[in-house]
Design an enzyme around this catalytic site. Structure first.
Site, short mmCIF file in Angstrom:
data_model
loop_
_atom_site.label_atom_id
_atom_site.label_comp_id
_atom_site.label_asym_id
_atom_site.label_seq_id
_atom_site.Cartn_x
_atom_site.Cartn_y
_atom_site.Cartn_z
N TRP A 322 0.84 -1.21 0.00
CA TRP A 322 0.00 0.00 0.00
C TRP A 322 0.88 1.26 0.00
CZ3 TRP A 322 -0.32 3.89 3.73
CH2 TRP A 322 -1.37 4.80 3.55
N HIS A 323 2.03 1.15 0.66
CA HIS A 323 2.89 2.34 0.74
C HIS A 323 3.54 2.68 -0.59
CE1 HIS A 323 2.57 1.88 5.11
NE2 HIS A 323 2.93 3.14 5.17
N GLY A 324 3.73 1.72 -1.46
CA GLY A 324 4.34 2.06 -2.75
C GLY A 324 4.51 0.85 -3.63
N PHE A 508 2.59 8.26 -0.98
CA PHE A 508 2.05 6.91 -0.77
C PHE A 508 0.57 6.80 -1.08
CE2 PHE A 508 5.52 7.06 2.60
CZ PHE A 508 6.47 6.66 1.69
#
Lengths: 508, 387
Positions: A322-324, A508
């Site tokens: 989800w962050h990247g 993000f």
């Protein structure tokens, strides 16, 4: 628009606030909500007007899904709604990553499109998913489009959270106390905003001056020494915390000025005594989202230890992704999944062998805080590195495989901060403060995160006992007025000297 | 324990103090307007008329000014233009050619001047006239690839620039510096609204004693950086050391010429005259000492092949008179006026005949020959005078 920008601080927010409370004289909250939605769209459209179409489009689709689900709890429609949101997120965030990996696996060279990532799409998507789930579960029954629009677009938390539930926010907007201006809310909110601004500008952005050159050098294949690498990675550890918690403080503060209480997002995470504790203190709203919407639906801890650990790992891998769109984020998530598994196993061992007394000792807590902090730092290496080659370089540096000391050519000699310290204290320019200055700087940062109360404690959102806290806690008096004003204008002064940096979590 | 009512009162007092404190600082920001970025521009002598940051951050200011004022005539070049050519000269104030803006900045290589030219044209597509002052050092290859803070700002319009540089409008230090210097009447270099240096050199001699006459000894790591004795040679080493004629800079000049021809923009090019000291020689002597005389001659020839120009770098009553110069490099406005009068054919009895030669492809050989002769005479004269 950035919170840490002059147009926001001196134009957007004062005007928004003024009009919002002028509209409180109307009988209903309709005009106030209309204004908040309009202001939020101006705020979002300031970066790129085309983003507005995407935001409005996805809001309309989601509202349509929700309306259908309110009438008929159709599982197919519910899943379709979820898939729609995930598909939009996937398209903008993961298409290039996906095609790149398919190309690598198959050996075919597929065209990799260059898709611009709309700001805050990950946060907005999670919020919309949370809404659909709440509607499906019957927790939300409100079918007012304007309310939904405000819920999604509310500018203090639009770009980078905190991630909130519909009832958490909209019940406050319908409360009569929120409608009118409160001196107390303004004062507490502005103080929190100023603390957040100072964290971002004075601490995070200066830490970035140390961290950025280290990762840039390692990304270029340059081998750094033990000291250089540690200084850079520790600096990033502070940067990411002050950056994101600063943003959260600003968001919570701004919302508070408008009379809205946003949930806490950080509670001194580097004081955590173990990784479970860390995730209860770091990005708390995301942790709760992952727990409620991934971990528990997967079965949580209901089906034995193996399933529990598997669920934990899946949840953390999703959290990482989800962050990247990069394997480094997936590994970061996996690493934290592994940490959590080990931590849960240790808890079981403690319970089995009744080690509660040892666990309660001050020495144990101190040691475990240090160990937890160290493992969090190692994980940040993956989080910050753009690729695995940089990760390798970083670990070589961290373990001293590229030597020790600060070489003549070190980036540390070019640090603007060092020159700034020299100019502030008018030190003899020939006096070398490179090594000493960096160490003092890092010690200062550690002292701030380990010894000082956090911002929520300072404004008494979290109440804790303690003499230091009693002294430092915010009060509506002259001393705190002077401190707040000074902090504000020192931060503004820094914003004039340094390039204004966007928040890390905007990516993000 | 304070009562609920007193707590409410304290909150109210805190709120109003915070509000008034901030409004006061915003008021100061508007009054000081240290970079002239705010739309309200009110100049009050003794309050906000001396704005030192305009000069210090001149590159930001000039990029913004060009986008804001959209001048139809721009003066481009180095500090010699900034210090010595007045946009208010009557010859520049013709109808359809105003506003006029002085876009000279400290020490730009030619490719940076090209960026200012392109920016001026983007800001004002109806650009009518360009007056370009050239310095030889601006074509030194060693400056190639130098990056600028303003890389992202060139070509942007006023609104976009305000978005990028809005932080400067509330630069707390600049606000207080403006108010302090204005109230205490401290004299310092600044920029007039048309981009010209203010106050005029000679009006304030005490603040123009620097550059080649820096009376300052700074020690860094036991190494003398700049002293009164070595300032000039050091500056000349910085500017002309390792000189090689830059292709990038010559192409930048060609670009300006081509674009001016394409857009029917009047282009006047001239070489800016330094002080030609009879005793100590001149900047031309530095070219000889640095072994770059041939490069200089080639440059003058190539320049003529690109566009006709006015050459003012020579020995005459104007360039050898100390009173016409602030220092070894910068001429005063009266010389700037004479340059403009010469280029625009304005009758002026104070201009000696040998001040300024119009150089074209046809007469460049003769011109170079004359310059070499003049140089040899000057060296002899300098030796005779013990220089």
């Amino acid at each position: 628009m950035l919170f840490n920008s002059f147009p926001f601080i001196f134009l957007f927010f004062p005007i928004t606030l003024l009009i919002y409370f002028l509209l409180s004289k109307s009988k209903t909250s309709f005009l106030q909500l209309m204004w908040i939605a309009t202001a939020s769209f101006i705020f979002y459209g300031y970066w790129k007007k085309t983003y507005l179409i995407l935001l409005l489009g996805s809001v309309c689709f989601n509202f349509a899904f929700a309306q259908y689900l309110m009438q008929d709890k159709n599982k197919f429609i519910f899943i379709l709604g979820l898939l729609f949101n995930v598909a939009v997120l996937f398209y903008f965030k993961y298409t290039a990553f996906f095609i790149h990996n398919i190309s690598k696996l198959t050996g075919f060279h597929f065209f990799i499109p260059n898709i611009a990532l709309p700001l805050g799409i990950s946060f907005i998507t999670f919020q919309k998913i949370a809404y659909l789930v709440d509607v499906y579960r019957g927790k939300v029954k409100d079918n007012n489009f304007l309310n939904y629009l405000v819920f999604i677009s509310f500018f203090p938390q639009l770009i980078a959270g905190p991630i909130v539930h519909y009832n958490q926010i909209m019940s406050q907007f319908s409360n009569i106390r929120t409608k009118f201006f409160s001196y107390r809310y303004f004062n507490v909110g502005m103080t929190l905003f100023v603390i957040g601004l100072a964290k971002k500008v004075l601490l995070a952005d200066t830490a970035a001056l140390y961290a950025d050159p280290v990762f840039a050098a390692m990304n270029q294949g340059i081998s750094l020494t033990f000291q250089e690498t540690w200084i850079g990675i520790l600096a990033y550890t502070f940067q990411i915390y002050f950056d994101f918690s600063g943003y959260s403080d600003m968001a919570i503060g701004l919302a508070r000025v408008l009379g809205i209480r946003l949930p806490l997002n950080f509670n001194s995470p580097y004081k955590a005594v173990n990784i479970i504790d860390f995730w209860r203190r770091w990005h708390m709203t995301l942790s709760r989202f992952l727990r409620d919407y991934i971990y528990i639906p997967l079965g949580g801890n209901r089906n034995g230890n193996i399933r529990k650990y598997t669920n934990l790992m899946i949840t953390m891998l999703v959290g990482g992704l989800w962050h990247g769109a990069n394997w480094t984020f997936v590994i970061w998530g996996g690493l934290h999944g592994l940490y959590l598994m080990v931590n849960h196993m240790w808890v079981s061992v403690c319970n089995t062998f009744r080690l509660h007394r040892i666990v309660q000792t001050y020495f144990y807590k101190l040691t475990s805080t240090f160990i937890t902090f160290s493992f969090v730092i190692f994980a940040w290496v993956f989080f910050r590195s753009p690729n695995l080659a940089t990760v390798k370089k970083a670990f070589h540096g961290l373990f001293g495989l590229h030597g020790f000391g600060i070489p003549e050519t070190s980036y540390l000699h070019q640090m603007p901060l060092i020159n700034m310290i020299k100019s502030i204290f008018t030190l003899d320019p020939s006096f070398s403060v490179t090594g000493l200055g960096s160490c003092l700087y890092l010690i200062l940062m550690l002292a701030i995160i380990w010894l000082l109360p956090n911002s929520q404690e300072l404004v008494r959102i979290i109440r804790k006992p303690g003499l230091l806290l009693k002294l430092l806690v915010w009060k509506p008096n002259l001393a705190h007025l002077m401190i707040t004003m000074s902090l504000l204008y020192i931060s503004l002064g820094f914003m004039c000297d340094f390039e204004i940096k966007p928040f890390e979590y905007f990516a993000f | 324990m304070p009562s609920v009512e007193s707590f409410k009162v304290r909150h109210r007092v805190w709120f109003f103090s915070f509000l008034i404190g901030n409004l006061f600082i915003i008021f100061l920001a508007i009054i000081a307007n240290p970079y002239r970025l705010l739309p309200i521009s009110l100049t009050i002598t003794g309050i906000n008329d001396i704005k030192p940051n305009l000069y210090e951050y001149q590159r930001y200011v000039k990029v913004f000014d060009m986008a804001h004022k959209r001048p139809k005539t721009v003066l481009l070049g180095s500090s010699r233009i900034l210090w010595g050519v007045d946009p208010k000269h009557p010859v520049l104030q013709q109808k359809h050619y105003t506003p006029v803006y002085n876009g000279g900045v400290l020490g730009p290589p030619m490719y940076e001047i090209k960026k200012y030219f392109d920016h001026a044209l983007t800001s004002q597509p109806n650009l009518k006239r360009v007056i370009l002052g050239l310095d030889f050092y601006a074509f030194n290859q060693k400056f190639d690839g130098r990056t600028f803070l303003l890389e992202d700002s060139f070509g942007k319009n006023e609104k976009q620039l305000l978005k990028i540089h809005s932080n400067l409008a509330y630069d707390v230090k600049a606000i207080f510096l403006t108010l302090k210097d204005s109230i205490l009447r401290k004299q310092c270099k600044s920029l007039r609204e048309d981009g010209r240096l203010t106050p005029a050199p000679l009006e304030m001699r005490e603040i123009y004693k620097d550059f080649f006459k820096i009376d300052e000894k700074r020690q860094v790591n036991n190494k003398t950086l700049v002293t009164k004795e070595n300032a000039a040679p050091q500056m000349r080493n910085i500017l002309y050391g390792d000189f090689k004629l830059s292709k990038i800079d010559m192409d930048a000049l060609r670009h300006i010429v081509d674009v001016c021809q394409k857009h029917n923009i009047e282009l006047y090019i001239f070489t800016t005259p330094p002080y030609m000291d009879k005793k100590k020689g001149s900047e031309l002597l530095v070219y000889h000492k640095n072994g770059i005389w041939n490069d200089y001659i080639n440059f003058l020839r190539e320049l003529a092949s690109i566009h006709p120009y006015w050459n003012f770098v020579s020995w005459n009553e104007i360039t050898t008179d100390k009173n016409n110069y602030v220092d070894g490099s910068h001429f005063v406005f009266s010389v700037g006026d004479m340059i403009l009068n010469r280029m625009f054919n304005i009758p002026d009895s104070s201009i000696p005949k040998n001040f300024g030669n119009y150089v074209t492809v046809k007469n460049v050989d003769q011109f170079v020959q004359n310059l070499e002769l003049a140089y040899e005479q000057s060296v002899k004269s300098a030796q005779y005078n013990g220089g």
